[in-house]
Scaffold this active site. Sequence first.
Site, PDB file in Angstrom:
ATOM      1  N   ASP A  66      27.120  -4.157  20.653  1.00  0.00           N
ATOM      2  CA  ASP A  66      27.791  -2.914  20.167  1.00  0.00           C
ATOM      3  C   ASP A  66      29.517  -2.568  20.728  1.00  0.00           C
ATOM      4  O   ASP A  66      29.625  -3.065  21.813  1.00  0.00           O
ATOM      5  CB  ASP A  66      26.453  -2.044  20.019  1.00  0.00           C
ATOM      6  CG  ASP A  66      25.576  -1.570  21.226  1.00  0.00           C
ATOM      7  OD1 ASP A  66      26.425  -2.148  22.488  1.00  0.00           O
ATOM      8  OD2 ASP A  66      25.246  -0.908  21.579  1.00  0.00           O
ATOM      9  N   ASP A 135      14.823   6.260  23.326  1.00  0.00           N
ATOM     10  CA  ASP A 135      14.522   6.175  22.496  1.00  0.00           C
ATOM     11  C   ASP A 135      13.426   5.216  21.508  1.00  0.00           C
ATOM     12  O   ASP A 135      13.448   4.990  20.449  1.00  0.00           O
ATOM     13  CB  ASP A 135      15.016   6.847  21.132  1.00  0.00           C
ATOM     14  CG  ASP A 135      15.602   6.478  20.563  1.00  0.00           C
ATOM     15  OD1 ASP A 135      16.459   5.172  21.126  1.00  0.00           O
ATOM     16  OD2 ASP A 135      16.807   7.253  19.976  1.00  0.00           O
ATOM     17  N   HIS A 137      15.643   2.043  21.654  1.00  0.00           N
ATOM     18  CA  HIS A 137      16.893   1.384  20.618  1.00  0.00           C
ATOM     19  C   HIS A 137      16.937   0.109  21.762  1.00  0.00           C
ATOM     20  O   HIS A 137      17.517   0.192  22.998  1.00  0.00           O
ATOM     21  CB  HIS A 137      17.702   2.400  19.834  1.00  0.00           C
ATOM     22  CG  HIS A 137      18.763   2.672  21.052  1.00  0.00           C
ATOM     23  ND1 HIS A 137      19.586   3.930  21.438  1.00  0.00           N
ATOM     24  CD2 HIS A 137      19.341   1.651  22.429  1.00  0.00           C
ATOM     25  CE1 HIS A 137      20.251   4.008  22.877  1.00  0.00           C
ATOM     26  NE2 HIS A 137      20.520   3.074  22.947  1.00  0.00           N
ATOM     27  N   GLU A 142      19.408   2.499  15.882  1.00  0.00           N
ATOM     28  CA  GLU A 142      18.016   3.566  16.272  1.00  0.00           C
ATOM     29  C   GLU A 142      16.669   3.763  15.238  1.00  0.00           C
ATOM     30  O   GLU A 142      16.286   2.564  14.806  1.00  0.00           O
ATOM     31  CB  GLU A 142      18.409   4.595  16.244  1.00  0.00           C
ATOM     32  CG  GLU A 142      20.321   4.908  16.435  1.00  0.00           C
ATOM     33  CD  GLU A 142      20.026   5.372  17.835  1.00  0.00           C
ATOM     34  OE1 GLU A 142      19.119   5.013  18.500  1.00  0.00           O
ATOM     35  OE2 GLU A 142      21.050   6.083  19.171  1.00  0.00           O
TER      36      GLU A 142
HETATM   37  C1  GLP Z   1      23.271   2.228  25.611  1.00  0.00           C
HETATM   38  C2  GLP Z   1      23.468   1.055  24.805  1.00  0.00           C
HETATM   39  C3  GLP Z   1      22.653  -0.434  24.778  1.00  0.00           C
HETATM   40  C4  GLP Z   1      21.368   0.331  26.092  1.00  0.00           C
HETATM   41  C5  GLP Z   1      20.962   1.408  25.974  1.00  0.00           C
HETATM   42  C6  GLP Z   1      20.422   1.868  27.633  1.00  0.00           C
HETATM   43  O1  GLP Z   1      23.809   3.448  24.102  1.00  0.00           O
HETATM   44  N1  GLP Z   1      24.244   1.113  23.564  1.00  0.00           N
HETATM   45  O2  GLP Z   1      22.959  -1.520  24.687  1.00  0.00           O
HETATM   46  O3  GLP Z   1      20.627  -0.855  26.457  1.00  0.00           O
HETATM   47  O4  GLP Z   1      22.057   2.571  25.778  1.00  0.00           O
HETATM   48  O5  GLP Z   1      21.418   2.292  28.417  1.00  0.00           O
HETATM   49  P1  GLP Z   1      21.369   2.362  29.746  1.00  0.00           P
HETATM   50  O6  GLP Z   1      20.901   1.095  30.467  1.00  0.00           O
HETATM   51  O7  GLP Z   1      22.622   2.770  30.551  1.00  0.00           O
HETATM   52  O8  GLP Z   1      19.777   3.435  30.207  1.00  0.00           O
END
Ligand code: GLP
Length: 259
Positions: A66, A135, A137, A142
Amino acid sequence: MAEIVIVPDAEAAGDLAARAIVALIERRGDAVLGLATGSTPLPVYRALAERAAGLDLARVRGFALDEYVGLDPAHPESYRSVIRREVIEPLGLTPELVRTPPADDPDLQTAGERYDAEIRAAGGVDVQLLGIGTDGHIGFNEPGSSFASRTRVKTLTRQTRADNARFFDDPEEVPRHCLTQGLGTILEARHLVLLAFGEGKAEAVRGAVEGPVTAMLPASAIQLHPHVTVLVDEAAASRLELAEYYRDTYAGKPAWQGI
Ligand code: GLP
């Protein structure tokens, strides 16, 4: 069912995932990696840099999950910058072979379609690394995202923007939109490796692994995939009903099998 591996800490998870990726690259020098951003996959990239020291990674290809829309690609927190800093440079990958969704494309309407076509042309993703949002995702899909979705523009939830505010000086700076691989796109990868660490992820992990398959928890889509590995530390595993079973299963697995 997905294979759930409960590990002592993030380093152990990073090492397991890195070992699987090294084995893949030894088989195929032009392997296609599905790259995730956020803090969760960092131990994988660190372990990979160590384990792949003697390996030629110049032909390895990569596709990020993404990218933010409306953030200068040169901004240090654009996922293009993050992937360059955390993955391409430390591993010595060839920059042209590692792609992020083109969220600065003037034709955003069709940019996702073209990104999916690039992934297809590369032969598809061999191993897709995934973190998980609080959440539920994956990528930036989302709650409410279709399981058939392709790479497209999505609106970030307030919770995701708040979670990601730590990467920006001002919470208002967190973009409101993104270009993310769809759940349908992600499910086409040949092996999904989802990682989660810490108490804050425990509820999302429970839903993803043991809850009903529902668009309200996008990560539950992994239950539809034939080859999934979930690497979690004790805290992230703390709400799993079948934790004992997962431990017994992994303890009885022959070492040569890998993940
Ligand atoms: C972000 C990314 C995701 C990621 C998630 C968790 O928003 N777009 O790909 O898995 O949030 O982030 P983190 O690994 O920093 O907890």
